[in-house]
Write an enzyme that holds these catalytic residues in place. Sequence first.
Site, PDB file in Angstrom:
ATOM      1  CE  LYS A 178      -3.655  23.899 -26.060  1.00  0.00           C
ATOM      2  NZ  LYS A 178      -2.420  23.857 -25.241  1.00  0.00           N
ATOM      3  CG  ASP A 217      -2.297  20.274 -26.076  1.00  0.00           C
ATOM      4  OD1 ASP A 217      -1.709  20.927 -25.207  1.00  0.00           O
ATOM      5  OD2 ASP A 217      -3.264  19.526 -25.811  1.00  0.00           O
TER       6      ASP A 217
HETATM    7  P1  NDP Z   1       0.431  13.301 -26.318  1.00  0.00           P
HETATM    8  O1  NDP Z   1      -0.634  13.183 -27.322  1.00  0.00           O
HETATM    9  O2  NDP Z   1       1.857  13.175 -26.736  1.00  0.00           O
HETATM   10  O3  NDP Z   1       0.200  12.249 -25.132  1.00  0.00           O
HETATM   11  C1  NDP Z   1      -0.969  12.278 -24.391  1.00  0.00           C
HETATM   12  C2  NDP Z   1      -0.923  11.145 -23.388  1.00  0.00           C
HETATM   13  O4  NDP Z   1      -2.028  11.278 -22.500  1.00  0.00           O
HETATM   14  C3  NDP Z   1      -1.068   9.774 -24.039  1.00  0.00           C
HETATM   15  O5  NDP Z   1      -0.420   8.818 -23.259  1.00  0.00           O
HETATM   16  C4  NDP Z   1      -2.579   9.582 -24.028  1.00  0.00           C
HETATM   17  O6  NDP Z   1      -2.989   8.240 -24.086  1.00  0.00           O
HETATM   18  C5  NDP Z   1      -2.944  10.188 -22.694  1.00  0.00           C
HETATM   19  N1  NDP Z   1      -4.320  10.720 -22.756  1.00  0.00           N
HETATM   20  C6  NDP Z   1      -4.765  11.688 -23.575  1.00  0.00           C
HETATM   21  N2  NDP Z   1      -6.077  11.892 -23.392  1.00  0.00           N
HETATM   22  C7  NDP Z   1      -6.451  11.011 -22.458  1.00  0.00           C
HETATM   23  C8  NDP Z   1      -7.685  10.733 -21.845  1.00  0.00           C
HETATM   24  N3  NDP Z   1      -8.808  11.396 -22.168  1.00  0.00           N
HETATM   25  N4  NDP Z   1      -7.699   9.769 -20.889  1.00  0.00           N
HETATM   26  C9  NDP Z   1      -6.579   9.079 -20.563  1.00  0.00           C
HETATM   27  N5  NDP Z   1      -5.378   9.308 -21.123  1.00  0.00           N
HETATM   28  C10 NDP Z   1      -5.324  10.255 -22.045  1.00  0.00           C
HETATM   29  O7  NDP Z   1       0.195  14.715 -25.596  1.00  0.00           O
HETATM   30  P2  NDP Z   1       1.197  15.577 -24.712  1.00  0.00           P
HETATM   31  O8  NDP Z   1       2.116  14.699 -23.956  1.00  0.00           O
HETATM   32  O9  NDP Z   1       1.753  16.631 -25.566  1.00  0.00           O
HETATM   33  O10 NDP Z   1       0.170  16.292 -23.699  1.00  0.00           O
HETATM   34  C11 NDP Z   1      -0.136  15.760 -22.409  1.00  0.00           C
HETATM   35  C12 NDP Z   1      -0.687  16.870 -21.536  1.00  0.00           C
HETATM   36  O11 NDP Z   1       0.308  17.903 -21.404  1.00  0.00           O
HETATM   37  C13 NDP Z   1      -1.928  17.588 -22.071  1.00  0.00           C
HETATM   38  O12 NDP Z   1      -2.724  17.998 -20.975  1.00  0.00           O
HETATM   39  C14 NDP Z   1      -1.351  18.824 -22.756  1.00  0.00           C
HETATM   40  O13 NDP Z   1      -2.303  19.854 -22.828  1.00  0.00           O
HETATM   41  C15 NDP Z   1      -0.238  19.163 -21.783  1.00  0.00           C
HETATM   42  N6  NDP Z   1       0.846  19.988 -22.292  1.00  0.00           N
HETATM   43  C16 NDP Z   1       1.526  19.677 -23.431  1.00  0.00           C
HETATM   44  C17 NDP Z   1       2.564  20.468 -23.864  1.00  0.00           C
HETATM   45  C18 NDP Z   1       3.376  20.122 -25.063  1.00  0.00           C
HETATM   46  O14 NDP Z   1       4.333  20.864 -25.344  1.00  0.00           O
HETATM   47  N7  NDP Z   1       3.115  19.043 -25.769  1.00  0.00           N
HETATM   48  C19 NDP Z   1       2.947  21.687 -23.144  1.00  0.00           C
HETATM   49  C20 NDP Z   1       2.222  21.893 -21.915  1.00  0.00           C
HETATM   50  C21 NDP Z   1       1.204  21.072 -21.536  1.00  0.00           C
HETATM   51  P3  NDP Z   1      -3.564   7.655 -25.489  1.00  0.00           P
HETATM   52  O15 NDP Z   1      -2.388   7.575 -26.394  1.00  0.00           O
HETATM   53  O16 NDP Z   1      -4.151   6.334 -25.128  1.00  0.00           O
HETATM   54  O17 NDP Z   1      -4.607   8.630 -25.960  1.00  0.00           O
HETATM   55  O1  2IT Z   2      -0.213  23.699 -23.293  1.00  0.00           O
HETATM   56  C1  2IT Z   2       0.827  24.157 -23.814  1.00  0.00           C
HETATM   57  O2  2IT Z   2       1.500  25.025 -23.267  1.00  0.00           O
HETATM   58  C2  2IT Z   2       1.246  23.597 -25.103  1.00  0.00           C
HETATM   59  N1  2IT Z   2       0.596  22.695 -25.620  1.00  0.00           N
HETATM   60  C3  2IT Z   2       2.456  24.166 -25.817  1.00  0.00           C
HETATM   61  C4  2IT Z   2       2.083  25.416 -26.565  1.00  0.00           C
HETATM   62  C5  2IT Z   2       3.162  25.993 -27.435  1.00  0.00           C
HETATM   63  O3  2IT Z   2       2.846  27.000 -28.079  1.00  0.00           O
HETATM   64  O4  2IT Z   2       4.288  25.500 -27.475  1.00  0.00           O
END
Ligand code: NDP
Ligand code: 2IT
Length: 443
Positions: free
Chosen positions: A125, A165
């Site tokens: 990561k 992420d």
């Molecule tokens: P994005 O940046 O697309 O969206 C993140 C969302 O979470 C936004 O709505 C953001 O609000 C909110 N957020 C982020 N940090 C905070 C915080 N500290 N407090 C409150 N709200 C917060 O990210 P993703 O949707 O990609 O990721 C969301 C979660 O999913 C994370 O935990 C990530 O690690 C996990 N994840 C993502 C994957 C992927 O493929 N993208 C795969 C597996 C897991 P704001 O815009 O106001 O910051």
């Molecule tokens: O937390 C996760 O699994 C991700 N942000 C996606 C990682 C990836 O390599 O697609």
Amino acid sequence: MADLKALFETVKKRNPNDPEFLQAVEEVFESLQVIQDHKPELLDQGVLERMCEPDRQIMFRVPWVDDNGNVQVNRGYRVQFNNAIGPYKGGLRFHPSVNISIIKFLGFEQVFKNSLTTLPMGGGKGGSDFDPKGKSDGEVMRFCQSFMTELYKYIGPNTDVPAGDIGVGAREIGYMFGQYKKITNEWSGVLTGKGLSYGGSLVRTEATGYGLCYFTQALLENKGTSFEGKTVCISGSGNVAIYAAQKATQLGGKVVTLSDSNGTIYDPNGIDLDTVKDIKEVRRGRIKEYLEKHPQATYMEGERPWSIPCDIALPCATQNELNLDNAKELVKNGVFCVCEGANMPTTPDAIHYLMANGVYYAPGKASNAGGVACSGLEMSQNAEHLSWTAEKVDAMLKEIMVGIFQNCRDTAAEFGHPDEYVIGANIAGFLKVAEAMKAQGCV
Ligand code: NDP
Ligand code: 2IT
């Protein structure tokens, strides 16, 4: 034979300032206690000792010039945790809260998650404390180029394959990919989550949210129920939350909340995702703007969604966003299933409370593995210079997620803890990596 208590003390001593990392390790150790009690030989050859220490941690300066001509400096990270079963693989997070503890917890969990996908991917990561919010496209591009100018030394399609992420989506991946290609003079599948015009996979954008719902659907079916007619609370309004909401709705659920770091919207009619996509994916706005088009909805400034009554809760924002008080409120309001889209969104005391109250709980390393699984499929397509159809990728994603659910369920039952998917996920994820590490000797 490993002594888990002594080993955890060593990990604490080595990482005194890394609370998120210790939280992730402690949860795994709690599950592996079952192995120590019944099959301690599975922990021999120092596999767990080695898994708690990343292969390497890279930290670097990221200087860039803002639109006013001023030099800005951020810190970049890449933690290459474990490559026993494949190249390091895992996302990059750009958010002001990023520090080494957060990157290490994410990298540690990624090792188990990637193992569960059944695809040949190790865990890593990275990211930066850079905040893309409020920055121009030019600033984001210059930051990404500077970030990759250092990171490119350590990655490669068979070495380490980053992706998105929090704060890293198609725009950032595009800028980083362009810089990697320019520096190395090589087109390669070094990043996943790429745009469709240059090697990205169909369904990668949707994969984490869709995968979360495929996993949840498998769990619900196993319990003789489904999404049909269920009220669903989702947090976040980013990549994972939006496509979880889309699939949950397609499967018959009614999604009534989404949130961002400023607050939560509650729409008792069911969230209109076209409005949310326009706010978040097109205009990069705030979730409260939803009310401009949907005055019947409520906006709760500074609140998370967990006070809204629901059957199913899908936390999809960030770590430790669902605490014990939230868990109590959810249980009081009748929640029966919590599956994590985010990484480590539920605090340990909240997890214990949910499970003690008969709630089906699935940890992110199992239920959100669809994103990285689809990244693995993107790597396969790049390696064979082909693009698969959306139908094919979606079918493979679904098969993988149902398989992960079954593996978690069966492993938990085999070790005497039926329906404890956290134990199932940790043990199943661990066993494959441990076997690969033992086969490869003490390295
Ligand atoms: P994005 O940046 O697309 O969206 C993140 C969302 O979470 C936004 O709505 C953001 O609000 C909110 N957020 C982020 N940090 C905070 C915080 N500290 N407090 C409150 N709200 C917060 O990210 P993703 O949707 O990609 O990721 C969301 C979660 O999913 C994370 O935990 C990530 O690690 C996990 N994840 C993502 C994957 C992927 O493929 N993208 C795969 C597996 C897991 P704001 O815009 O106001 O910051
Ligand atoms: O937390 C996760 O699994 C991700 N942000 C996606 C990682 C990836 O390599 O697609």
